[in-house]
Design a protein around this motif. Structure first.
Motif, mmCIF file in Angstrom:
data_model
loop_
_atom_site.group_PDB
_atom_site.id
_atom_site.type_symbol
_atom_site.label_atom_id
_atom_site.label_comp_id
_atom_site.label_asym_id
_atom_site.label_seq_id
_atom_site.Cartn_x
_atom_site.Cartn_y
_atom_site.Cartn_z
ATOM 1 N N SER A 253 44.704 47.570 37.603
ATOM 2 C CA SER A 253 44.730 47.443 39.062
ATOM 3 C C SER A 253 44.014 46.169 39.497
ATOM 4 C CB SER A 253 44.054 48.647 39.729
ATOM 5 O OG SER A 253 42.644 48.590 39.556
ATOM 6 N N HIS A 254 44.251 45.771 40.733
ATOM 7 C CA HIS A 254 43.564 44.612 41.298
ATOM 8 C C HIS A 254 42.060 44.855 41.337
ATOM 9 C CE1 HIS A 254 47.189 42.614 43.483
ATOM 10 N NE2 HIS A 254 47.631 43.439 42.549
ATOM 11 N N ASP A 255 41.676 46.049 41.784
ATOM 12 C CA ASP A 255 40.248 46.360 41.862
ATOM 13 C C ASP A 255 39.575 46.241 40.495
ATOM 14 O OD1 ASP A 255 40.246 46.737 44.569
ATOM 15 O OD2 ASP A 255 40.173 48.922 44.491
ATOM 16 N N SER A 256 40.281 46.642 39.456
ATOM 17 C CA SER A 256 39.723 46.547 38.100
ATOM 18 C C SER A 256 39.529 45.090 37.687
ATOM 19 C CB SER A 256 40.622 47.269 37.092
ATOM 20 O OG SER A 256 40.613 48.658 37.315
ATOM 21 N N VAL A 257 40.464 44.230 38.094
ATOM 22 C CA VAL A 257 40.315 42.795 37.828
ATOM 23 C C VAL A 257 39.029 42.285 38.473
ATOM 24 C CG1 VAL A 257 41.229 40.493 38.310
ATOM 25 C CG2 VAL A 257 42.772 42.298 37.552
ATOM 26 N N TYR A 258 38.878 42.561 39.755
ATOM 27 C CA TYR A 258 37.712 42.043 40.483
ATOM 28 C C TYR A 258 36.408 42.581 39.905
ATOM 29 C CZ TYR A 258 41.504 41.104 43.787
ATOM 30 O OH TYR A 258 42.674 40.687 44.360
ATOM 31 N N LEU A 259 36.397 43.872 39.550
ATOM 32 C CA LEU A 259 35.192 44.475 38.994
ATOM 33 C C LEU A 259 34.839 43.856 37.650
ATOM 34 C CD1 LEU A 259 33.012 46.656 39.342
ATOM 35 C CD2 LEU A 259 34.552 48.258 38.172
ATOM 36 N N ASN A 260 35.854 43.676 36.795
ATOM 37 C CA ASN A 260 35.619 43.107 35.467
ATOM 38 C C ASN A 260 35.124 41.667 35.545
ATOM 39 O OD1 ASN A 260 36.480 44.718 32.858
ATOM 40 N ND2 ASN A 260 37.848 45.385 34.495
ATOM 41 N N VAL A 261 35.693 40.886 36.457
ATOM 42 C CA VAL A 261 35.248 39.499 36.602
ATOM 43 C C VAL A 261 33.840 39.451 37.198
ATOM 44 C CG1 VAL A 261 35.697 37.277 37.733
ATOM 45 C CG2 VAL A 261 37.600 38.603 36.783
ATOM 46 N N SER A 262 33.575 40.299 38.182
ATOM 47 C CA SER A 262 32.245 40.297 38.811
ATOM 48 C C SER A 262 31.158 40.681 37.815
ATOM 49 C CB SER A 262 32.221 41.255 40.006
ATOM 50 O OG SER A 262 32.241 42.606 39.599
#
Length: 270
Positions: free
Chosen positions: A159-168
């Motif tokens: 998911s998009h949210d997972s992308v943002y969380l993983n990068v953060s």
């Protein structure tokens, strides 16, 4: 007497209007809980305005959503532009509406304190993407990196949210998304990120109906959606989706996507 009883039964059924329940599938760009919170009030509004019963639905991830589109499980669906051109072919989803005055652009995000300042700095890194066929968040960034000769390894995190969380959290140096979902993600996450690069613009997501949905019902849905543009409550609900409004749409508006000649999901049409 038996004839009179049957007539009475038929009269009851002919005069009582049973609401038709329609499933509205939403591409799982974010968690199902978050999307249900944002979309359910919108669908309740459209249900009241149209006299139909429209229920929110999604899938656990984008590949499962694609399989459900292929199998025609949703009566109505909000799908990315590449999904639309694929599943317009089979099973025949037909666009009826889209976000008003909107073109879609993908983004690549990095942490604000990242040493990465250009796409070339991504050479030989593992990068996070929602799924292989997420159009703006995955297909467009990957294609651009490949055209530039930048070697990278894609990792799909659902998911998009997972992308943002993983990068953060520093698990990946960068990842793909879209501005709308970045704006809707947890501020504790988004405030740690910055946009490294933005794709060219393309026609945005489609709201499309399965061929089994009658023309009469299609028109009711479109009228209810357009009504939101002129209603304060409707616009407040759409603002929650980061929509400026809704507009009627037709199939040829996605010809710019067809010109890209993407074949990633051809196997689903076999």
């Amino acid at each position: 007497m038996r004839t009179g009883f049957l007539f009475a039964v038929l009269l009851v059924f002919s005069t009582h209007v049973f609401p038709q329940t329609l499933s509205f599938g939403v591409v799982p760009q974010q968690s199902a809980k978050k999307m249900a919170a944002l979309w359910s009030p919108v669908l309740q509004y459209i249900s009241r305005a149209s006299g139909l019963d429209i229920e929110f639905a999604t899938a656990k991830d984008i590949p499962e959503f694609e399989r459900r589109l292929r199998d025609g499980e949703y009566d109505i669906a909000y799908m990315n532009p590449y999904h639309y051109v694929v599943f317009h072919q089979k099973p025949g989803y037909q666009a009826i509406a889209k976000q008003k005055d909107k073109q879609i652009q993908g983004i690549i995000v990095v942490r604000k304190d990242s040493p990465i300042h250009s796409l070339e700095d991504l050479q030989d890194h593992q990068l996070a993407f929602p799924s292989p066929a997420a159009f703006a968040a995955s297909i467009l960034p990957r294609a651009n990196l490949e055209r530039k000769g930048i070697n990278f390894t894609p990792k799909y995190v659902s998911s998009h949210d997972s992308v943002y969380l993983n990068v953060s959290r520093g698990f990946f140096p960068a990842g793909g998304g879209v501005l709308r979902t970045l704006n809707n993600t947890d501020p504790k996450v988004s405030q740690q990120l910055k946009i490294l690069w933005t794709t060219p613009p393309y026609t945005s997501h489609a709201i499309a109906v399965h061929p089994r949905v009658s023309e009469e019902i299609r028109q009711k849905i479109v009228r209810a959606m357009l009504e939101m543009n002129n209603d304060e409550q409707g616009m407040t609900l759409l603002k929650g989706l980061s929509f400026k409004g809704l507009e009627a749409a037709s199939d040829q508006q996605w010809d710019d996507i067809r010109e890209l000649n993407i074949r990633l999901l051809d196997h689903l049409l076999e």
